[in-house]
Design an enzyme around this catalytic site. Structure first.
Site, PDB file in Angstrom:
ATOM      1  N   SER A 139       0.859  -1.189   0.000  1.00 13.96           N
ATOM      2  CA  SER A 139       0.000   0.000   0.000  1.00 13.96           C
ATOM      3  C   SER A 139       0.888   1.230   0.000  1.00 13.96           C
ATOM      4  O   SER A 139       2.083   1.146   0.337  1.00 13.96           O
ATOM      5  CB  SER A 139      -0.838  -0.016   1.292  1.00 13.96           C
ATOM      6  OG  SER A 139      -1.491   1.222   1.500  1.00 13.96           O
ATOM      7  N   TYR A 152      -2.188  -1.523  10.417  1.00 15.01           N
ATOM      8  CA  TYR A 152      -2.182  -1.577   8.951  1.00 15.01           C
ATOM      9  C   TYR A 152      -0.843  -1.082   8.401  1.00 15.01           C
ATOM     10  O   TYR A 152      -0.208  -1.729   7.558  1.00 15.01           O
ATOM     11  CB  TYR A 152      -3.340  -0.718   8.427  1.00 15.01           C
ATOM     12  CG  TYR A 152      -3.591  -0.822   6.943  1.00 15.01           C
ATOM     13  CD1 TYR A 152      -4.476  -1.775   6.438  1.00 15.01           C
ATOM     14  CD2 TYR A 152      -2.974   0.044   6.041  1.00 15.01           C
ATOM     15  CE1 TYR A 152      -4.724  -1.870   5.063  1.00 15.01           C
ATOM     16  CE2 TYR A 152      -3.208  -0.037   4.682  1.00 15.01           C
ATOM     17  CZ  TYR A 152      -4.090  -0.992   4.191  1.00 15.01           C
ATOM     18  OH  TYR A 152      -4.333  -1.076   2.843  1.00 15.01           O
TER      19      TYR A 152
HETATM   20  P1  NAD Z   1     -11.653  -5.876   0.031  1.00 17.51           P
HETATM   21  O1  NAD Z   1     -12.257  -5.781   1.379  1.00 17.51           O
HETATM   22  O2  NAD Z   1     -12.510  -5.680  -1.162  1.00 17.51           O
HETATM   23  O3  NAD Z   1     -10.875  -7.242  -0.138  1.00 17.51           O
HETATM   24  C1  NAD Z   1     -10.184  -7.853   0.911  1.00 17.51           C
HETATM   25  C2  NAD Z   1     -10.173  -9.333   0.644  1.00 17.51           C
HETATM   26  O4  NAD Z   1      -9.498 -10.003   1.719  1.00 17.51           O
HETATM   27  C3  NAD Z   1     -11.592  -9.928   0.577  1.00 17.51           C
HETATM   28  O5  NAD Z   1     -11.652 -10.906  -0.432  1.00 17.51           O
HETATM   29  C4  NAD Z   1     -11.726 -10.566   1.952  1.00 17.51           C
HETATM   30  O6  NAD Z   1     -12.664 -11.616   1.970  1.00 17.51           O
HETATM   31  C5  NAD Z   1     -10.311 -11.069   2.161  1.00 17.51           C
HETATM   32  N1  NAD Z   1     -10.039 -11.416   3.555  1.00 17.51           N
HETATM   33  C6  NAD Z   1     -10.238 -10.668   4.664  1.00 17.51           C
HETATM   34  N2  NAD Z   1      -9.945 -11.387   5.766  1.00 17.51           N
HETATM   35  C7  NAD Z   1      -9.547 -12.612   5.329  1.00 17.51           C
HETATM   36  C8  NAD Z   1      -9.122 -13.801   5.988  1.00 17.51           C
HETATM   37  N3  NAD Z   1      -9.065 -13.884   7.314  1.00 17.51           N
HETATM   38  N4  NAD Z   1      -8.807 -14.877   5.238  1.00 17.51           N
HETATM   39  C9  NAD Z   1      -8.890 -14.822   3.868  1.00 17.51           C
HETATM   40  N5  NAD Z   1      -9.287 -13.727   3.209  1.00 17.51           N
HETATM   41  C10 NAD Z   1      -9.598 -12.633   3.922  1.00 17.51           C
HETATM   42  O7  NAD Z   1     -10.448  -4.824   0.054  1.00 17.51           O
HETATM   43  P2  NAD Z   1      -9.425  -4.342  -1.074  1.00 17.51           P
HETATM   44  O8  NAD Z   1      -9.445  -2.870  -1.020  1.00 17.51           O
HETATM   45  O9  NAD Z   1      -9.641  -5.037  -2.343  1.00 17.51           O
HETATM   46  O10 NAD Z   1      -8.043  -4.798  -0.415  1.00 17.51           O
HETATM   47  C11 NAD Z   1      -7.201  -5.778  -0.972  1.00 17.51           C
HETATM   48  C12 NAD Z   1      -5.768  -5.503  -0.545  1.00 17.51           C
HETATM   49  O11 NAD Z   1      -5.343  -4.265  -1.108  1.00 17.51           O
HETATM   50  C13 NAD Z   1      -5.590  -5.387   0.950  1.00 17.51           C
HETATM   51  O12 NAD Z   1      -4.384  -5.998   1.351  1.00 17.51           O
HETATM   52  C14 NAD Z   1      -5.520  -3.892   1.164  1.00 17.51           C
HETATM   53  O13 NAD Z   1      -4.820  -3.543   2.318  1.00 17.51           O
HETATM   54  C15 NAD Z   1      -4.791  -3.469  -0.088  1.00 17.51           C
HETATM   55  N6  NAD Z   1      -4.954  -2.059  -0.429  1.00 17.51           N
HETATM   56  C16 NAD Z   1      -6.192  -1.549  -0.677  1.00 17.51           C
HETATM   57  C17 NAD Z   1      -6.295  -0.199  -0.999  1.00 17.51           C
HETATM   58  C18 NAD Z   1      -7.625   0.438  -1.309  1.00 17.51           C
HETATM   59  O14 NAD Z   1      -7.688   1.660  -1.415  1.00 17.51           O
HETATM   60  N7  NAD Z   1      -8.692  -0.316  -1.487  1.00 17.51           N
HETATM   61  C19 NAD Z   1      -5.158   0.611  -1.054  1.00 17.51           C
HETATM   62  C20 NAD Z   1      -3.923   0.040  -0.783  1.00 17.51           C
HETATM   63  C21 NAD Z   1      -3.830  -1.306  -0.480  1.00 17.51           C
END
Ligand code: NAD
Length: 257
Positions: A139, A152
């Protein structure tokens, strides 16, 4: 070398960025394995839809990545992994002196320890096949900090460090390890933060989006899951064979500030 016929395991991929990356890699010809901690008909239907749309094989394997043994078992159940995308994540926001210990433990387990476990389990498979890609979704918070996100930010910085270690340990092999560092992407993880923030600052949800969430993203636009899928596909390409141990920011200029 194209990724046609390669197997890509994408953790946390029944939604958001993980699903976007799975769709993009399947479009490029990879067989994909989706994952989350649930095991619903909808989860399996997602895999069926991707198979139908792309003509590749897509499977869904449930595993709770807050548990080390389930993280390793996920890789074993996959059978073989050429491309490992460590993406699963959650968020919790609170000042450090009020941060619930169980939330800290959960965030570190899902977003840092599981990356260790899946990587440890998948590397021998990649070595045996003579090719591999580890792509960790860190991130902008893996490179910078924000208040109230201690767990985080710690997990995401940790993932960047682990990426460098994996890259050095595989440097002489046809395996690379890199981290993608997205800025804000409009996914359920971000959407769920908007109503509470609106209440907290007495703003409309649109004001929160523009003035709070995108405040640090100079482009004032969200990155998209398709763009992240494209970057992951690039890291799997021959052009990226010498890119290892680094971070690629997809953050509209956030970390240039
Ligand atoms: P999201 O909530 O749509 O997806 C998260 C995924 O992780 C989901 O499929 C959820 O079911 C899964 N998950 C959560 N707990 C779990 C567990 N215990 N076991 C297995 N799976 C689990 O969120 P996203 O925004 O798509 O995030 C995906 C990644 O990208 C994350 O690591 C997040 O930190 C990172 N990220 C997101 C952003 C953003 O702005 N959305 C920015 C930077 C980084």
């Amino acid at each position: 070398m194209s990724i046609t016929g390669k197997t890509a395991l994408i953790t946390g991929s029944n939604s958001g960025i993980g699903l976007g990356i799975a769709e993009e890699l399947a479009k490029s010809g990879a067989n994909v394995i989706l994952n989350s901690y649930t095991d619903s008909d909808d989860d399996h239907a997602l895999a069926e839809r991707i198979s139908k749309e792309t003509g590749t094989t897509a499977r869904y394997i449930s595993a709770d990545l807050s548990k080390g043994d389930q993280s390793r078992a996920l890789v074993e159940k996959a059978g073989h992994v050429d491309i490992l995308i460590n993406n699963a994540g959650i968020q919790h926001v609170a000042p450090i002196d009020e941060f619930p210990v169980e939330k800290w433990d959960m965030i570190i387990a899902i977003m840092l320890s599981s990356v260790f476990h899946t990587t440890a389990a998948a590397l021998p498979m990649m070595r045996k096949a003579g090719w591999g890609r580890v792509i960790n979704i860190s991130s902008a918070h893996g490179l910078t900090a924000s208040p109230y996100k201690s767990a985080y930010v710690s997990a995401k910085h940790g993932v960047v460090g682990m990426t460098k270690v994996v890259a050095l340990e595989t440097a002489k092999e046809p395996i690379t390890a890199n981290a993608i560092c997205p800025g804000y992407v409009l996914t359920p993880l971000v959407e769920s933060q908007i109503p509470d923030t609106a209440k907290k600052y007495d703003m409309t949800e649109e004001e929160v989006t523009q003035k709070v969430i995108l405040e640090r993203q100079p482009s004032k636009e969200f990155a998209t899951t398709e763009q992240l899928g494209g970057v992951a596909a690039f890291l799997c390409s021959d052009a990226a064979a010498q890119i290892t141990g680094t971070t690629i920011s997809v953050d509209g200029g956030w970390t240039a500030l």
